[in-house]
Write a protein that holds these residues in place. Structure first.
Motif, PDB file in Angstrom:
ATOM      1  N   ARG A  38       0.819  -1.212   0.000  1.00 53.73           N
ATOM      2  CA  ARG A  38       0.000   0.000   0.000  1.00 53.73           C
ATOM      3  C   ARG A  38       0.853   1.262   0.000  1.00 53.73           C
ATOM      4  O   ARG A  38       0.473   2.275  -0.583  1.00 53.73           O
ATOM      5  CB  ARG A  38      -0.913   0.011   1.230  1.00 53.73           C
ATOM      6  CG  ARG A  38      -2.043  -1.012   1.176  1.00 53.73           C
ATOM      7  CD  ARG A  38      -2.869  -0.970   2.441  1.00 53.73           C
ATOM      8  NE  ARG A  38      -2.061  -1.295   3.615  1.00 53.73           N
ATOM      9  CZ  ARG A  38      -2.492  -1.169   4.869  1.00 53.73           C
ATOM     10  NH1 ARG A  38      -3.702  -0.693   5.107  1.00 53.73           N
ATOM     11  NH2 ARG A  38      -1.702  -1.502   5.882  1.00 53.73           N
ATOM     12  N   ASP A  65      -3.375  -2.648  -2.556  1.00 51.09           N
ATOM     13  CA  ASP A  65      -4.160  -2.978  -1.369  1.00 51.09           C
ATOM     14  C   ASP A  65      -4.708  -4.373  -1.612  1.00 51.09           C
ATOM     15  O   ASP A  65      -5.580  -4.563  -2.468  1.00 51.09           O
ATOM     16  CB  ASP A  65      -5.305  -1.971  -1.189  1.00 51.09           C
ATOM     17  CG  ASP A  65      -6.188  -2.284   0.012  1.00 51.09           C
ATOM     18  OD1 ASP A  65      -6.039  -3.386   0.603  1.00 51.09           O
ATOM     19  OD2 ASP A  65      -7.056  -1.458   0.344  1.00 51.09           O
ATOM     20  N   ASN A  67      -6.735  -6.135  -0.223  1.00 53.62           N
ATOM     21  CA  ASN A  67      -8.165  -6.319  -0.003  1.00 53.62           C
ATOM     22  C   ASN A  67      -9.016  -5.848  -1.185  1.00 53.62           C
ATOM     23  O   ASN A  67     -10.236  -6.023  -1.175  1.00 53.62           O
ATOM     24  CB  ASN A  67      -8.600  -5.586   1.273  1.00 53.62           C
ATOM     25  CG  ASN A  67      -8.107  -6.295   2.517  1.00 53.62           C
ATOM     26  OD1 ASN A  67      -8.465  -7.433   2.776  1.00 53.62           O
ATOM     27  ND2 ASN A  67      -7.262  -5.622   3.289  1.00 53.62           N
ATOM     28  N   ASP A  68      -8.364  -5.262  -2.167  1.00 54.59           N
ATOM     29  CA  ASP A  68      -9.049  -4.854  -3.401  1.00 54.59           C
ATOM     30  C   ASP A  68      -8.821  -5.953  -4.431  1.00 54.59           C
ATOM     31  O   ASP A  68      -7.769  -6.021  -5.064  1.00 54.59           O
ATOM     32  CB  ASP A  68      -8.489  -3.513  -3.885  1.00 54.59           C
ATOM     33  CG  ASP A  68      -9.218  -2.964  -5.107  1.00 54.59           C
ATOM     34  OD1 ASP A  68      -9.723  -3.767  -5.919  1.00 54.59           O
ATOM     35  OD2 ASP A  68      -9.267  -1.729  -5.257  1.00 54.59           O
ATOM     36  N   ASP A  69      -9.806  -6.828  -4.590  1.00 58.48           N
ATOM     37  CA  ASP A  69      -9.631  -8.005  -5.446  1.00 58.48           C
ATOM     38  C   ASP A  69      -9.227  -7.641  -6.869  1.00 58.48           C
ATOM     39  O   ASP A  69      -8.319  -8.253  -7.449  1.00 58.48           O
ATOM     40  CB  ASP A  69     -10.930  -8.826  -5.490  1.00 58.48           C
ATOM     41  CG  ASP A  69     -11.334  -9.358  -4.132  1.00 58.48           C
ATOM     42  OD1 ASP A  69     -10.483  -9.387  -3.222  1.00 58.48           O
ATOM     43  OD2 ASP A  69     -12.512  -9.744  -3.979  1.00 58.48           O
ATOM     44  N   GLU A 111     -11.463  -7.962   9.928  1.00 56.42           N
ATOM     45  CA  GLU A 111     -10.384  -7.372   9.129  1.00 56.42           C
ATOM     46  C   GLU A 111      -9.220  -8.349   8.998  1.00 56.42           C
ATOM     47  O   GLU A 111      -8.628  -8.494   7.918  1.00 56.42           O
ATOM     48  CB  GLU A 111      -9.907  -6.071   9.764  1.00 56.42           C
ATOM     49  CG  GLU A 111      -8.851  -5.353   8.943  1.00 56.42           C
ATOM     50  CD  GLU A 111      -8.384  -4.057   9.566  1.00 56.42           C
ATOM     51  OE1 GLU A 111      -7.496  -3.408   8.978  1.00 56.42           O
ATOM     52  OE2 GLU A 111      -8.896  -3.683  10.645  1.00 56.42           O
ATOM     53  N   MET A 114     -10.291 -11.163   6.568  1.00 55.66           N
ATOM     54  CA  MET A 114     -10.361 -10.717   5.174  1.00 55.66           C
ATOM     55  C   MET A 114      -8.969 -10.476   4.598  1.00 55.66           C
ATOM     56  O   MET A 114      -8.696 -10.831   3.444  1.00 55.66           O
ATOM     57  CB  MET A 114     -11.201  -9.444   5.087  1.00 55.66           C
ATOM     58  CG  MET A 114     -12.656  -9.625   5.466  1.00 55.66           C
ATOM     59  SD  MET A 114     -13.534 -10.828   4.418  1.00 55.66           S
ATOM     60  CE  MET A 114     -13.571  -9.941   2.858  1.00 55.66           C
ATOM     61  N   THR A 115      -8.085  -9.875   5.371  1.00 53.71           N
ATOM     62  CA  THR A 115      -6.751  -9.558   4.867  1.00 53.71           C
ATOM     63  C   THR A 115      -5.864 -10.794   4.794  1.00 53.71           C
ATOM     64  O   THR A 115      -5.157 -11.020   3.801  1.00 53.71           O
ATOM     65  CB  THR A 115      -6.073  -8.499   5.750  1.00 53.71           C
ATOM     66  OG1 THR A 115      -6.887  -7.324   5.777  1.00 53.71           O
ATOM     67  CG2 THR A 115      -4.688  -8.142   5.220  1.00 53.71           C
ATOM     68  N   ASN A 116      -5.889 -11.604   5.836  1.00 53.25           N
ATOM     69  CA  ASN A 116      -4.953 -12.728   5.913  1.00 53.25           C
ATOM     70  C   ASN A 116      -5.406 -13.968   5.168  1.00 53.25           C
ATOM     71  O   ASN A 116      -4.571 -14.774   4.748  1.00 53.25           O
ATOM     72  CB  ASN A 116      -4.692 -13.103   7.371  1.00 53.25           C
ATOM     73  CG  ASN A 116      -3.873 -12.065   8.100  1.00 53.25           C
ATOM     74  OD1 ASN A 116      -3.512 -11.039   7.552  1.00 53.25           O
ATOM     75  ND2 ASN A 116      -3.586 -12.324   9.365  1.00 53.25           N
ATOM     76  N   ALA A 119      -7.926 -12.211   1.165  1.00 49.26           N
ATOM     77  CA  ALA A 119      -7.001 -11.524   0.264  1.00 49.26           C
ATOM     78  C   ALA A 119      -5.874 -12.442  -0.193  1.00 49.26           C
ATOM     79  O   ALA A 119      -5.413 -12.360  -1.338  1.00 49.26           O
ATOM     80  CB  ALA A 119      -6.419 -10.287   0.943  1.00 49.26           C
ATOM     81  N   THR A 161      -6.499 -18.007  10.349  1.00 52.75           N
ATOM     82  CA  THR A 161      -6.212 -17.578   8.977  1.00 52.75           C
ATOM     83  C   THR A 161      -4.906 -18.176   8.483  1.00 52.75           C
ATOM     84  O   THR A 161      -4.786 -18.550   7.308  1.00 52.75           O
ATOM     85  CB  THR A 161      -6.135 -16.046   8.863  1.00 52.75           C
ATOM     86  OG1 THR A 161      -5.023 -15.538   9.623  1.00 52.75           O
ATOM     87  CG2 THR A 161      -7.416 -15.384   9.340  1.00 52.75           C
TER      88      THR A 161
END
Length: 254
Positions: A38, A65, A67-69, A111, A114-116, A119, A161
């Motif tokens: 990022r 980022d 988390n932005d597929d 969070e 979703m991130t670990n 994503a 995760t």
């Protein structure tokens, strides 16, 4: 003539910590780098540092980022276009947030999940898209020693995760066995990094410096091992304890 040992390595989460140090050490070993995270200003600084130390290396950077597929696929495909070939992808980006379940911090646990995990799944899709097209590549997943067994309190979601991403890698290895695409999963122990800088040293017995810890990681990556606990000591024998010790014993050592 191209050096057959020289690879193009894509690293996510490369702006600091383990990712940045892997970039430094892999550049020193002769590899070109595709770095994303990022914080583009940190990537630019790292690129400049590597260029000064190893002017013969090619380093490209892109903002990402995870988390932005859509951005994940755009960045991976962009790096493939830049270099022509991506020989190795290291899925390293992650966060260390978390809270005991049921304590009102669903936001932190979501969070982290979703991130670990989610994503990382997107990054795995993007990496494998490239490797399947090439029919070659080295897929590297950075998991954690916490994946060895369910962890308590603030570590519960994080550990889950890391177990999940390890299984992504292991599933791919199962599928790709005997084929040109190699799969490695690493289980780092306590290695000093930006993620764990707030960890109480008394609870992080055996923590090693970023440079030393990453040296073990890079050695395992270069050997393209199936999996490794890093650094090997004390974490390889500790993995057996973590997996098999009675819960009462485990609680006394974690």
């Amino acid at each position: 003539m191209a050096d057959p040992k020289r690879k193009t390595v894509l690293i996510t989460g490369a702006s600091s910590g383990l990712g940045a140090e892997m970039a430094r050490q892999l550049a020193a070993l002769g590899h070109d780098l595709a770095l994303c995270a990022r914080r583009i200003e940190k990537l630019d600084a790292l690129k400049g540092e590597i260029a000064a130390a190893h002017p013969e290396r090619r380093v490209e950077v892109r903002t990402l980022d995870v988390n932005d597929d859509e951005e994940v696929f755009e960045v991976f495909r962009g790096f493939k276009k830049d270099f022509g070939t991506i020989d190795r992808v290291i899925i390293n980006a992650g966060i260390g947030k978390g809270a005991p379940l049921g304590t009102g911090r669903w936001d932190a646990n979501k969070e982290t999940a979703m991130t670990n995990f989610v994503a990382a799944l997107a990054q795995s899709e993007a990496a494998m898209e490239i490797f399947r097209e090439q029919d070659a590549g080295h897929f590297v997943m950075i998991s954690s020693m916490s994946a060895m067994r369910g962890m308590p309190k603030t570590m519960t979601t994080y550990a889950a995760t890391k177990a999940g991403v390890a299984h992504i890698a292991e599933g791919l290895r199962n599928e790709l066995y005997g084929k040109p695409i190699k799969v490695t999963v690493l289980y780092p122990g306590y290695i000093s990094s930006e993620m764990n800088e707030r960890v109480d040293p008394k609870k992080a017995k055996g923590m090693v410096s970023t440079e030393k810890g990453v040296r073990s990681m890079v050695a395992a990556i270069e050997k393209e091992v199936d999996s490794a606990c890093v650094p090997p000591l004390p974490w390889a024998p500790m993995s057996l304890v973590m997996k098999h010790a009675p819960l009462g014993v485990l609680k006394k050592i974690i």
